[in-house]
Design an enzyme around this catalytic site. Sequence first.
Site, PDB file in Angstrom:
ATOM      1  CG  ASP A   1      -2.096  -0.978   1.035  1.00 53.08           C
ATOM      2  OD1 ASP A   1      -2.314  -1.445  -0.107  1.00 53.08           O
ATOM      3  OD2 ASP A   1      -2.783  -1.276   2.026  1.00 53.08           O
TER       4      ASP A   1
ATOM      5  CB  SER B   1      -4.870   1.394  13.604  1.00 53.31           C
ATOM      6  OG  SER B   1      -4.673   0.534  12.508  1.00 53.31           O
TER       7      SER B   1
ATOM      8  CG  ASP C   1      -3.072   9.021   7.178  1.00 48.04           C
ATOM      9  OD1 ASP C   1      -1.906   9.319   6.886  1.00 48.04           O
ATOM     10  OD2 ASP C   1      -3.408   7.874   7.549  1.00 48.04           O
TER      11      ASP C   1
ATOM     12  CB  ALA D   1      -4.701   3.587   6.577  1.00 48.13           C
TER      13      ALA D   1
ATOM     14  CG  ASP E   1      -0.178   9.053  22.495  1.00 46.71           C
ATOM     15  OD1 ASP E   1      -0.057   9.759  23.515  1.00 46.71           O
ATOM     16  OD2 ASP E   1      -0.040   7.814  22.508  1.00 46.71           O
TER      17      ASP E   1
END
Length: 275
Positions: free
Chosen positions: A58, A179, A133, A175, A163
């Site tokens: 990817d 997650s 992104d 993606a 974070d």
Amino acid sequence: MIFNKIGIITNEKKDPLFEHTKNLIDYLSDKKNITIYTEKNCEDLYKICNIFIILGGDGTILRTAAKAALYNIPVIGINLGRIGFMSEIESDEIYLLDSLFTGDYEIRSRMMINAEIIKQTGEIIQAGTALNDAVVTNGGALAKIIEIDIACDGVKIMKYRADGIIASTPTGSTAYSMSAGGPVIDPDIECFCITPICPHSFVNRSLVFSHDSVIEIINKNINSDVYLTIDGQIHTKLDETDIVRIKKSGFSAKLIAIKRHSFFDVVRKKISENF
């Protein structure tokens, strides 16, 4: 569309001996009236080719598709990676590329986003264009929470201590964003998704915005290294008070589909059934 100038992009880490690349070239060499170009024999593929066939995972597809979009060139991926969510075919399915020469395919447009950095002086720096992104995180070796404000069309709407923050396209929703707990979004829907990474809060919710919104990610950190990353590949350090502005790009990636499967067929096969 006639594909007669074919560019081959190979991830050399996934095909170190170029076995898959040679198989592809042998297959294409049997076709009439086409010219094959590779990164080894052509310096400026993007001004010559009218299609790219990508051998890799990817990451390789993301990098190539984003650049090819600037030239309106469609791409198709052959998976040499683990999951290969963006790949159309597997390495043992090269024969399916016959569809490119019979016209039995579709070209699907995917929304991209443009990220720019606004300095305190008002200077605007173009950071890059993303198919997946744009991510703002602490770039240090130690995990450290950063403070981020989110504004939409000039109106401040959320403050995060986390974070980091992911601004994803619908393509990128499967993606890093997924997650981090973000939603899976049909790529035919044009929108932005903002997802916090491990927020220091009881509330962990993504925000979805219209494609014509302008999103601002405002760095509120002092004495912290904070970075903007575009599609996991372009990294830019942010200064204190920098603003990352996200908006829809004027370009769209063109992905070739030959299997006629739906987006959720791919989600089920390559994500749900692999975990």
